[in-house]
Design a protein around this motif. Structure first.
Motif, short mmCIF file in Angstrom:
data_model
loop_
_atom_site.label_atom_id
_atom_site.label_comp_id
_atom_site.label_asym_id
_atom_site.label_seq_id
_atom_site.Cartn_x
_atom_site.Cartn_y
_atom_site.Cartn_z
N ILE A 56 -0.87 -22.29 -7.57
CA ILE A 56 -0.24 -21.59 -6.43
C ILE A 56 0.96 -22.37 -5.94
O ILE A 56 2.03 -21.80 -5.68
CB ILE A 56 -1.27 -21.38 -5.30
CG1 ILE A 56 -2.36 -20.40 -5.74
CG2 ILE A 56 -0.59 -20.90 -4.03
CD1 ILE A 56 -3.51 -20.27 -4.76
N VAL A 57 0.82 -23.67 -5.78
CA VAL A 57 1.93 -24.51 -5.37
C VAL A 57 3.11 -24.35 -6.32
O VAL A 57 4.26 -24.14 -5.91
CB VAL A 57 1.53 -25.99 -5.28
CG1 VAL A 57 2.75 -26.88 -5.05
CG2 VAL A 57 0.51 -26.23 -4.17
N ARG A 58 2.80 -24.43 -7.61
CA ARG A 58 3.88 -24.35 -8.60
C ARG A 58 4.61 -23.01 -8.52
O ARG A 58 5.85 -22.98 -8.60
CB ARG A 58 3.29 -24.54 -10.00
CG ARG A 58 4.33 -24.54 -11.11
CD ARG A 58 5.26 -25.74 -10.97
NE ARG A 58 6.40 -25.65 -11.88
CZ ARG A 58 7.51 -24.95 -11.62
NH1 ARG A 58 7.64 -24.27 -10.49
NH2 ARG A 58 8.49 -24.94 -12.48
N ARG A 59 3.87 -21.94 -8.34
CA ARG A 59 4.50 -20.62 -8.25
C ARG A 59 5.30 -20.46 -6.96
O ARG A 59 6.44 -19.95 -6.96
CB ARG A 59 3.42 -19.53 -8.33
CG ARG A 59 3.93 -18.12 -8.05
CD ARG A 59 2.89 -17.07 -8.37
NE ARG A 59 1.61 -17.33 -7.73
CZ ARG A 59 1.33 -17.04 -6.45
NH1 ARG A 59 2.27 -16.51 -5.67
NH2 ARG A 59 0.13 -17.27 -5.96
N LEU A 60 4.75 -20.94 -5.85
CA LEU A 60 5.42 -20.76 -4.57
C LEU A 60 6.71 -21.56 -4.48
O LEU A 60 7.67 -21.13 -3.84
CB LEU A 60 4.48 -21.18 -3.43
CG LEU A 60 3.32 -20.22 -3.13
CD1 LEU A 60 2.42 -20.81 -2.05
CD2 LEU A 60 3.84 -18.85 -2.71
N VAL A 61 6.74 -22.72 -5.11
CA VAL A 61 7.97 -23.52 -5.06
C VAL A 61 9.13 -22.74 -5.68
O VAL A 61 10.27 -22.77 -5.17
CB VAL A 61 7.77 -24.88 -5.76
CG1 VAL A 61 9.09 -25.55 -6.07
CG2 VAL A 61 6.92 -25.79 -4.88
N ASP A 62 8.89 -22.04 -6.76
CA ASP A 62 9.92 -21.21 -7.35
C ASP A 62 10.35 -20.08 -6.41
O ASP A 62 11.52 -19.73 -6.34
CB ASP A 62 9.44 -20.60 -8.67
CG ASP A 62 9.52 -21.58 -9.83
OD1 ASP A 62 10.37 -22.49 -9.78
OD2 ASP A 62 8.75 -21.44 -10.78
N GLN A 63 9.39 -19.54 -5.68
CA GLN A 63 9.68 -18.37 -4.83
C GLN A 63 10.31 -18.74 -3.50
O GLN A 63 11.14 -17.99 -2.97
CB GLN A 63 8.38 -17.60 -4.57
CG GLN A 63 7.75 -17.00 -5.81
CD GLN A 63 6.38 -16.36 -5.51
OE1 GLN A 63 5.89 -16.41 -4.40
NE2 GLN A 63 5.79 -15.77 -6.54
N LEU A 64 9.95 -19.90 -2.96
CA LEU A 64 10.34 -20.23 -1.59
C LEU A 64 11.58 -21.09 -1.48
O LEU A 64 12.21 -21.14 -0.43
CB LEU A 64 9.18 -20.95 -0.88
CG LEU A 64 7.88 -20.16 -0.74
CD1 LEU A 64 6.78 -21.04 -0.16
CD2 LEU A 64 8.10 -18.94 0.15
N SER A 65 11.89 -21.82 -2.54
CA SER A 65 13.02 -22.76 -2.44
C SER A 65 14.36 -22.03 -2.42
O SER A 65 14.50 -20.94 -2.97
CB SER A 65 12.97 -23.74 -3.59
OG SER A 65 11.80 -24.50 -3.52
#
Length: 323
Positions: free
Chosen positions: A314-323
């Motif tokens: 989840i962290v890995r996916r969210l970093v792509d989405q939120l940054s």
């Protein structure tokens, strides 16, 4: 700025405080390589690159610095610690791990070797428990000559290992320092007792571009404050600590140093068992505090080895989405 950066471009830009396509990300736990550098390289590549495609590959201290042959029961024994050369088997395995990973990753991928400070190794030699650590602390105050001799020996050994690690292909050293906390030494004591030998060891890492100091506070030491400002002039590019556990917060640290900061994720918080919303809030908090500049998003200390991989994905996916 490229639309999509390589890992090296992304991390180097973060070190310089320049815009990034997304915040660099790294997280880690320990492995069980059973003394094999090849095995550690295999497990490291699988976790950091194949499974999570993280921006930094971090070789964990799972091929540990050799314990003294004779158990240490008194600080006077530190004066007789061995001088180790690069033929020391565990050093050879660490270098083998670095070379293997560098061949797999290519020439530019950020790759760091985790080592501890000389003082941290003395703590470990006396026994990885509170009483052993306290005996070293008291010894440093009452028998400083013995402690300083031991620190000097370990620092010289580490300097040689660090230099060889950089030559073997490491981008830098992740240098974890214990003892710089309000529960251990005062800032003045740490500066006098430990700092000279930290700096002596780090001379071996001068050829690296991604050197990181981690200022360690044990999770069990509730309310413990780190002596953050003792490290702002160390010859490294990045400062790491458990900002969710002890001060300073990332926003405060931005005012205390011009170095890149490594943190934002609580190693025993949402990263290990949180909901997607809790993980997202933690990521956004770190990015907001730093405006996404001079930040490598990471846990403070190692996450538990038995952590479910679901929140990590989840962290890995969210970093792509939120940054």
């Amino acid at each position: 700025m490229p639309i999509t950066m390589t890992t090296a471009q992304r991390v180097r830009a973060a070190l310089r405080g320049e815009p990034v396509d997304r915040v660099p990300l790294c997280f880690w736990h320990h492995f069980r390589p059973q003394g094999s550098g090849e095995r550690l390289a295999e497990e490291t590549f699988e976790f950091f690159k194949s499974k999570f495609d993280l921006d930094i590959v971090k070789i964990m201290p799972d091929l540990p610095y050799p314990e003294p042959e004779e158990a240490i029961s008194d600080v006077s024994q530190f004066q007789s610690l061995p001088q180790l050369d690069l033929d020391t088997p565990v050093f050879q395995e660490q270098l083998r791990c670095i070379r293997t990973l560098r061949m797999q990753l290519g020439p530019d991928y950020p790759l760091i070797l985790t080592l501890f400070s000389p003082l941290t190794y003395l703590f470990n030699f006396m026994g990885e428990n509170f009483s052993g650590k306290q005996r070293v602390i008291e010894g440093a105050r009452q028998q400083p000559a013995a402690i300083e001799k031991g620190l000097a020996i370990v620092a010289a050994n580490l300097q040689n290992l660090m230099r060889a690690a950089i030559e073997a292909g490491a981008s830098g050293i992740f240098f974890s320092c214990m003892g710089a906390t309000s529960a251990d030494f005062t800032p003045e004591e740490y500066r006098r007792i430990a700092r000279p030998y930290d700096l002596e060891a780090l001379k071996g890492a001068q050829g690296g571009w991604l050197n990181i100091v981690h200022i360690h506070a044990a999770p069990s030491q509730d309310g413990d404050d780190i002596h953050f400002e003792q490290f702002t002039d160390y010859p490294v590019s990045v400062l790491s600590w458990s900002d969710r556990v002890t001060g300073p917060e990332l926003s405060e640290a931005m005012e205390l140093t011009s170095k890149c900061l490594m943190g934002g994720l609580w190693e025993r918080g949402p990263l290990t068992h949180g909901s997607e919303t809790e993980i997202e809030n933690e990521i956004l908090s770190a990015i907001t505090q730093t405006k996404g500049h001079r930040l490598i998003l990471a846990n403070g200390c190692s996450i538990p080895d038995d952590t479910s991989e679901e929140p990590l994905h989840i962290v890995r996916r969210l970093v792509d989405q939120l940054s």
